[in-house]
Design a protein around this motif. Structure first.
Motif, PDB file in Angstrom:
ATOM      1  N   ILE A  16      -6.052  19.209   8.345  1.00  0.00           N
ATOM      2  CA  ILE A  16      -6.483  18.604   9.612  1.00  0.00           C
ATOM      3  C   ILE A  16      -7.327  17.356   9.346  1.00  0.00           C
ATOM      4  O   ILE A  16      -7.164  16.318   9.991  1.00  0.00           O
ATOM      5  CB  ILE A  16      -7.266  19.627  10.457  1.00  0.00           C
ATOM      6  N   ARG A  17      -8.223  17.447   8.341  1.00  0.00           N
ATOM      7  CA  ARG A  17      -9.074  16.290   8.049  1.00  0.00           C
ATOM      8  C   ARG A  17      -8.271  15.136   7.476  1.00  0.00           C
ATOM      9  O   ARG A  17      -8.517  13.965   7.801  1.00  0.00           O
ATOM     10  CB  ARG A  17     -10.192  16.681   7.077  1.00  0.00           C
ATOM     11  N   TYR A  18      -7.286  15.451   6.612  1.00  0.00           N
ATOM     12  CA  TYR A  18      -6.441  14.379   6.073  1.00  0.00           C
ATOM     13  C   TYR A  18      -5.634  13.713   7.182  1.00  0.00           C
ATOM     14  O   TYR A  18      -5.444  12.493   7.186  1.00  0.00           O
ATOM     15  CB  TYR A  18      -5.510  14.914   4.989  1.00  0.00           C
ATOM     16  N   ARG A  19      -5.164  14.509   8.133  1.00  0.00           N
ATOM     17  CA  ARG A  19      -4.452  13.914   9.268  1.00  0.00           C
ATOM     18  C   ARG A  19      -5.384  13.012  10.061  1.00  0.00           C
ATOM     19  O   ARG A  19      -4.985  11.921  10.506  1.00  0.00           O
ATOM     20  CB  ARG A  19      -3.888  15.020  10.162  1.00  0.00           C
ATOM     21  N   SER A  20      -6.619  13.456  10.230  1.00  0.00           N
ATOM     22  CA  SER A  20      -7.601  12.626  10.934  1.00  0.00           C
ATOM     23  C   SER A  20      -7.858  11.332  10.176  1.00  0.00           C
ATOM     24  O   SER A  20      -7.981  10.257  10.774  1.00  0.00           O
ATOM     25  CB  SER A  20      -8.917  13.387  11.108  1.00  0.00           C
ATOM     26  N   LEU A  21      -7.923  11.416   8.838  1.00  0.00           N
ATOM     27  CA  LEU A  21      -8.131  10.219   8.028  1.00  0.00           C
ATOM     28  C   LEU A  21      -6.987   9.232   8.200  1.00  0.00           C
ATOM     29  O   LEU A  21      -7.196   8.024   8.323  1.00  0.00           O
ATOM     30  CB  LEU A  21      -8.284  10.609   6.559  1.00  0.00           C
ATOM     31  N   VAL A  22      -5.752   9.746   8.235  1.00  0.00           N
ATOM     32  CA  VAL A  22      -4.587   8.886   8.447  1.00  0.00           C
ATOM     33  C   VAL A  22      -4.678   8.200   9.806  1.00  0.00           C
ATOM     34  O   VAL A  22      -4.409   7.005   9.941  1.00  0.00           O
ATOM     35  CB  VAL A  22      -3.284   9.700   8.330  1.00  0.00           C
ATOM     36  N   GLN A  23      -5.074   8.960  10.831  1.00  0.00           N
ATOM     37  CA  GLN A  23      -5.193   8.387  12.170  1.00  0.00           C
ATOM     38  C   GLN A  23      -6.292   7.317  12.225  1.00  0.00           C
ATOM     39  O   GLN A  23      -6.132   6.263  12.851  1.00  0.00           O
ATOM     40  CB  GLN A  23      -5.483   9.494  13.181  1.00  0.00           C
ATOM     41  N   VAL A  24      -7.417   7.583  11.543  1.00  0.00           N
ATOM     42  CA  VAL A  24      -8.505   6.615  11.504  1.00  0.00           C
ATOM     43  C   VAL A  24      -8.053   5.337  10.800  1.00  0.00           C
ATOM     44  O   VAL A  24      -8.309   4.218  11.263  1.00  0.00           O
ATOM     45  CB  VAL A  24      -9.741   7.207  10.797  1.00  0.00           C
ATOM     46  N   THR A  25      -7.352   5.495   9.671  1.00  0.00           N
ATOM     47  CA  THR A  25      -6.858   4.339   8.923  1.00  0.00           C
ATOM     48  C   THR A  25      -5.912   3.503   9.779  1.00  0.00           C
ATOM     49  O   THR A  25      -5.982   2.270   9.786  1.00  0.00           O
ATOM     50  CB  THR A  25      -6.143   4.806   7.645  1.00  0.00           C
ATOM     51  N   ALA A  26      -5.024   4.182  10.497  1.00  0.00           N
ATOM     52  CA  ALA A  26      -4.089   3.461  11.365  1.00  0.00           C
ATOM     53  C   ALA A  26      -4.835   2.725  12.472  1.00  0.00           C
ATOM     54  O   ALA A  26      -4.490   1.590  12.824  1.00  0.00           O
ATOM     55  CB  ALA A  26      -3.078   4.435  11.964  1.00  0.00           C
ATOM     56  N   ALA A  27      -5.876   3.357  13.018  1.00  0.00           N
ATOM     57  CA  ALA A  27      -6.662   2.713  14.082  1.00  0.00           C
ATOM     58  C   ALA A  27      -7.381   1.479  13.548  1.00  0.00           C
ATOM     59  O   ALA A  27      -7.439   0.435  14.211  1.00  0.00           O
ATOM     60  CB  ALA A  27      -7.657   3.697  14.673  1.00  0.00           C
ATOM     61  N   GLU A 158     -16.222  13.373  -0.486  1.00  0.00           N
ATOM     62  CA  GLU A 158     -14.884  12.947  -0.898  1.00  0.00           C
ATOM     63  C   GLU A 158     -14.166  12.230   0.232  1.00  0.00           C
ATOM     64  O   GLU A 158     -13.544  11.176   0.018  1.00  0.00           O
ATOM     65  CB  GLU A 158     -14.069  14.162  -1.348  1.00  0.00           C
ATOM     66  N   PHE A 159     -14.262  12.774   1.443  1.00  0.00           N
ATOM     67  CA  PHE A 159     -13.590  12.136   2.577  1.00  0.00           C
ATOM     68  C   PHE A 159     -14.263  10.812   2.947  1.00  0.00           C
ATOM     69  O   PHE A 159     -13.589   9.868   3.351  1.00  0.00           O
ATOM     70  CB  PHE A 159     -13.559  13.081   3.777  1.00  0.00           C
ATOM     71  N   LEU A 160     -15.583  10.733   2.800  1.00  0.00           N
ATOM     72  CA  LEU A 160     -16.270   9.473   3.074  1.00  0.00           C
ATOM     73  C   LEU A 160     -15.845   8.410   2.060  1.00  0.00           C
ATOM     74  O   LEU A 160     -15.661   7.240   2.412  1.00  0.00           O
ATOM     75  CB  LEU A 160     -17.782   9.674   3.033  1.00  0.00           C
ATOM     76  N   GLU A 161     -15.678   8.804   0.807  1.00  0.00           N
ATOM     77  CA  GLU A 161     -15.220   7.856  -0.207  1.00  0.00           C
ATOM     78  C   GLU A 161     -13.810   7.358   0.105  1.00  0.00           C
ATOM     79  O   GLU A 161     -13.511   6.167  -0.048  1.00  0.00           O
ATOM     80  CB  GLU A 161     -15.273   8.506  -1.588  1.00  0.00           C
ATOM     81  N   LEU A 162     -12.932   8.257   0.549  1.00  0.00           N
ATOM     82  CA  LEU A 162     -11.579   7.848   0.937  1.00  0.00           C
ATOM     83  C   LEU A 162     -11.628   6.883   2.117  1.00  0.00           C
ATOM     84  O   LEU A 162     -10.929   5.859   2.130  1.00  0.00           O
ATOM     85  CB  LEU A 162     -10.736   9.073   1.287  1.00  0.00           C
ATOM     86  N   LEU A 163     -12.468   7.206   3.103  1.00  0.00           N
ATOM     87  CA  LEU A 163     -12.604   6.320   4.250  1.00  0.00           C
ATOM     88  C   LEU A 163     -13.161   4.970   3.821  1.00  0.00           C
ATOM     89  O   LEU A 163     -12.727   3.919   4.313  1.00  0.00           O
ATOM     90  CB  LEU A 163     -13.517   6.963   5.300  1.00  0.00           C
ATOM     91  N   GLY A 164     -14.103   4.970   2.871  1.00  0.00           N
ATOM     92  CA  GLY A 164     -14.670   3.724   2.382  1.00  0.00           C
ATOM     93  C   GLY A 164     -13.629   2.826   1.731  1.00  0.00           C
ATOM     94  O   GLY A 164     -13.656   1.601   1.908  1.00  0.00           O
TER      95      GLY A 164
END
Length: 336
Positions: A16-27, A158-164
């Protein structure tokens, strides 16, 4: 069986979090302007972290920080000066990533912090994460913070680093887009806006005129500029144009848009009636005559034309041109 269910629950949560990350990246990828991107980031990060505070800090040319903070639905902007050893500096140096008891960390390290908002009713940060943003010319820090102790996990980091990583790329793309757009609208010699931008801004100004706002157009050229090139050389002519562009650029402090149309031709859009425009341009002529020039002091011919609601850009320019050529014939800088 219980452990299997726990693992299944963890895996589902990560999906679910990875899907959210993909959506954030697309946004984020949809925004090509830095300001829009930064504001979108603060909103989108809520999809990944349950946190009341998001901070994005970018290094300024002076070495300090430009900070955008979203806290309790309030977006604030602040500039922080250069600090030799602060939390943001430690993130860039790789010395700090995650602290779940920030007050203890600050006391142990003997650090002071700068609060990036001015509301005394909000509590202090107790848990803190920060990751570097480094891509091309972009240098900064992305941080999420909480009022609670032990709010974050290594998985959160880890997710914050990916978002960064994704935000760094998005910021670099936005900076590249803005540079290309700026170059397409800027005269490379003087740094003023070019003819293409002049047409766009003139059309926008006429829309304002139809809504009742006054505008005055000034078109200008340097009399005898060809003789400067012939006698002193093109390098000297370029220096004159650059110096003239610098003088005109001072008008932007008054909300005036200035342009180099080509050759020795310039223009200015002044958001005021003709009488006020005259005052600004008389001051410009005084500045011109007070300057030290590497060639004989050039004469600037100016034609002024107020805008009328029925005007097209060509109508407006034609009237200003006629006034400028009238000034030339009478060997005056400006006809009042």
């Amino acid at each position: 069986m219980g452990k299997l269910n726990d693992h299944a629950t963890d895996a589902q949560r990560q999906i679910i979090r990875y899907r959210s990350l993909v959506q954030v990246t697309a946004a984020l990828a949809r925004h090509v302007r830095t300001d829009d991107l930064l504001r979108a980031m603060h909103v989108q990060v809520q999809a990944l972290f349950d946190t009341p505070i998001t901070l994005l800090a970018r290094r300024t040319a002076q070495g300090g920080w430009h900070c955008l903070t979203l806290e309790s639905n309030n977006l604030s902007e602040q500039f922080i000066g250069l600090r030799p050893d602060g939390l943001l500096e430690r993130v860039l140096e790789g010395r700090l990533r995650l602290e779940n008891n920030l007050p203890v960390y600050l006391e142990r390290e003997r650090l002071g912090i700068v609060r990036v908002h001015h509301r005394s009713d909000l509590p202090y940060t107790l848990s803190w994460m920060g990751v570097p943003l480094q891509a091309g010319v972009v240098t900064g820090v992305l941080s999420v913070q909480s009022y609670a102790l032990n709010a974050f996990t290594s998985e959160d980091l880890e997710f914050l680093e990916l978002l960064g990583v994704h935000l760094s790329i998005a910021l670099e793309n936005a900076a590249l887009h803005e540079r290309v757009e700026r170059e397409a609208h800027t005269d490379p010699l003087t740094g003023l806006w070019n003819r293409r931008r002049f047409t766009e801004r003139s059309e926008a100004a006429l829309l304002d005129v139809r809504r009742g706002e006054p505008y005055t157009l000034a078109v200008m050229d340097l009399q005898g500029f060809k003789a400067v090139n012939d006698e002193f050389g093109h390098d000297a002519g370029d220096r004159v144009l650059v110096q003239m562009g610098g003088l005109l650029d001072r008008l932007t402090l008054e909300g005036v848009h200035v342009f180099r149309l080509g050759g020795d031709e310039f223009a200015a859009l002044l958001p005021c009636p003709e009488s006020a425009a005259l005052l600004s341009l008389r001051a410009l002529l005084d500045d011109l005559n007070a300057q030290a020039w590497s060639v004989p002091t050039p004469r600037l011919n100016i034609g002024l034309a107020p805008a009328y609601p029925q005007d097209s850009v060509s109508d407006w320019v034609r009237r200003a041109d006629a006034r400028m050529y009238g000034a030339k014939r009478q060997r005056q800088s400006l006809i009042e």
